[in-house]
Design an enzyme around this catalytic site. Sequence first.
Site, PDB file in Angstrom:
ATOM      1  N   GLY B  46       0.788  -1.223   0.000  1.00 24.88           N
ATOM      2  CA  GLY B  46       0.000   0.000   0.000  1.00 24.88           C
ATOM      3  C   GLY B  46       0.818   1.269   0.000  1.00 24.88           C
ATOM      4  O   GLY B  46       0.269   2.361  -0.132  1.00 24.88           O
ATOM      5  N   CYS B 255     -27.840  -9.416 -15.614  1.00 26.44           N
ATOM      6  CA  CYS B 255     -27.286  -9.120 -16.941  1.00 26.44           C
ATOM      7  C   CYS B 255     -28.276  -9.583 -18.004  1.00 26.44           C
ATOM      8  O   CYS B 255     -28.725 -10.727 -17.975  1.00 26.44           O
ATOM      9  CB  CYS B 255     -25.941  -9.823 -17.122  1.00 26.44           C
ATOM     10  SG  CYS B 255     -25.313  -9.780 -18.817  1.00 26.44           S
ATOM     11  N   CYS B 258     -26.325 -12.609 -20.137  1.00 26.44           N
ATOM     12  CA  CYS B 258     -26.038 -13.944 -19.608  1.00 26.44           C
ATOM     13  C   CYS B 258     -26.886 -14.279 -18.379  1.00 26.44           C
ATOM     14  O   CYS B 258     -26.858 -15.406 -17.897  1.00 26.44           O
ATOM     15  CB  CYS B 258     -24.554 -14.080 -19.274  1.00 26.44           C
ATOM     16  SG  CYS B 258     -24.053 -13.196 -17.778  1.00 26.44           S
ATOM     17  N   CYS B 278     -23.097  -7.341 -18.175  1.00 25.31           N
ATOM     18  CA  CYS B 278     -21.809  -7.547 -17.511  1.00 25.31           C
ATOM     19  C   CYS B 278     -20.775  -6.595 -18.096  1.00 25.31           C
ATOM     20  O   CYS B 278     -20.675  -6.453 -19.312  1.00 25.31           O
ATOM     21  CB  CYS B 278     -21.310  -8.969 -17.732  1.00 25.31           C
ATOM     22  SG  CYS B 278     -22.201 -10.217 -16.819  1.00 25.31           S
ATOM     23  N   CYS B 284     -18.800 -12.895 -19.428  1.00 27.71           N
ATOM     24  CA  CYS B 284     -20.196 -12.937 -19.879  1.00 27.71           C
ATOM     25  C   CYS B 284     -20.337 -13.872 -21.085  1.00 27.71           C
ATOM     26  O   CYS B 284     -21.258 -14.689 -21.156  1.00 27.71           O
ATOM     27  CB  CYS B 284     -20.642 -11.521 -20.237  1.00 27.71           C
ATOM     28  SG  CYS B 284     -22.379 -11.360 -20.649  1.00 27.71           S
TER      29      CYS B 284
END
Lengths: 382, 292
Positions: B46, B255, B258, B278, B284
């Site tokens: 980080g 979605c 899909c 998606c 997808c």
Amino acid sequence: MYTTVKETAGAIDAAAELAAARRAIATEGWSPSAIATRLPLLVDQVMAEAGVVELRVAARALDQAAGDVSRAVSLVRAWAACLPRLDHCRVNLADLAVERRITPAMREPEGGQYLGASVDYAQRLLDLADPHPATPSVNGNDGTRTSSPGGSDGSAGAVGALPTPFTRAAARLEAEDVVAPPASVARARDRTREALDAGAGRGPFLQALARGETGALTAVAYTAVRGTGDDSPDPTIVELRSGTVPVRVPHGLTGAPVVVGEIAVTMVELALYRAHGDGSDDETASVDARLTMGVGVTVGRLERRAVSAALLDGRVARAAQDPPNTPHSPSDDEEWLLIALDGQEATGFVEHLKLPHHVTFTSELDRIRAVRHRETRLGEET
Amino acid sequence: MTGSALQELAASYRSFTESGYAWGYLDEQAKREVRRALLKAVCLPGHQVPFASREMPVARGWGSGGLQVTLSVVDPDDVVKVYDQGDDESLNAQALRDLITRTTGVSVTTDARQATLIQTRHRIPEDELADNTVLVLQVPVADPLRRVDPRPSVTRRMHADGDYTPVWLYLYEDHARMGRSSFSHSYPCEVEGGYVMTPTPIPRYDVPCLDDAPFLALFGAGREATVYAVPPHTRVRPLAFDDRPFEREQFDQPCHRCGSSSTYLIEEVIDGQLRWACSDTDWCRRQREARS
């Protein structure tokens, strides 16, 4: 020793001839028309910053100015300032014959996206093979008016104008009321013919953005994207479209609108996200949870001009919603932007420092010496 | 300089002059620079590590940082995936992929499960990634404290002091004013109980994917000349008050392509109708193919 050189000595002409001779060697074989063909984006920049759409004049000015954009803009503006303003007219951006349309905020917008002529995604690899290829290379910049089909990567291209009339991509956001209305609707006023200060309205402000110096526009807009202290709103381009728009004026006798020409323009609509609050110290102040729209338009195809202008318009509109005395960065401040963005005002005044200044400098030295002398005397007394 | 080192230099120079560019585009000095910075970044999860960012054949802000990281860590055996906003076919992804493959000859895939090195802009794949995967994220704004102070000289000190009060205060003001956080993407996260970092503009939806992840996440910010990292199995916690939990993006419908209701969706207009789909196009596609 330029201070001792008098006009009678012919120094002005001699210096200009010396500069011209240097240029003649460097630009042998170039003509204004070659500049317009070879360097269309440079000519676009001159026309946009000058606020004058006249291809041949801009190319000639660039040639005469040895490629100094600022001087070329100065030549064009000074030339245009002597021309009469015969009429004003509104161009309708709904008439824009779109050659390129992208919607970064939306993957599948209504009407689709068309890359058009663009080098956005072409790799920036310097081609050392042939400085003047007969046909534009993959990485070459084909920014001409009669653009070659397709983007530089060959996808989703378009020849000339696209057939579909597009709904503005922002229209759906407006219908859903997630977009704040503009701070004030623009009314056209011409700051080259009227003395206008900051606060004269959005129209002249948008005009200043449209004529702003490209580097200054980009630099200030960059500070707004990068974040500069206040809680910077996050910009997203909703739509960029470019193409040509017809200019219509009423016929002198019949009054019917007549197309007298067309100009290439690029326009950007951009949404600013900021929901944190209005910048006041009042932590309970209510929040208008809506996006702020900015609009930027430029003559020509130098798209960063339109992107920067839209961003700055949005920033100023966003800041206008804040309570009085909210601290803002320069990019939010209409008055500051009007000072900083005009390239002619900036370059002229910066370069004026080359003028003889010995009279005023003597006056300053007088004060410095007087104060120092007094300090010395005081020092002697103690 | 020893003879072998000279030979090595000469060899790299020859390969450079023959093809025009070195293997992996960057010269060896540049790669070493980036790798050293990355090693430090992995050791200090980080933490923003500065590096001498090179000018790349893409514009600043268009993936120049991610590209430098990718080209510095890529191995000839790597299988590379490059995608942008979840889309492998996106023009920017294609341009970056083209540069990577042309200068390295590595094989490419769109399937995140097959990839060993993934360069991504603003998404983490929906797939479970294997523990040998390296995820390279393109970063526009590296400093989570930019919002509270724009000066790197000030925020660097705040990071060093672990003084994250202004971000917490910002979050508190959000809740006081709006009843919720205004952080959209780039949600600030605490890494392994130490530094606060910005997980690039990935959506909030993706943030939990970084927590205790099996993969190595490398973040490259070219314009800001900074890299940082989240090593595998590192704690990544979005900043939130105990009684005001972190919120991911919510979707009311699955979605339309899909049928998935467990992925990050984006709006699209199909035949004038607003639909949700998606964002991860390859995932997808595979869902639809598996069904048919």
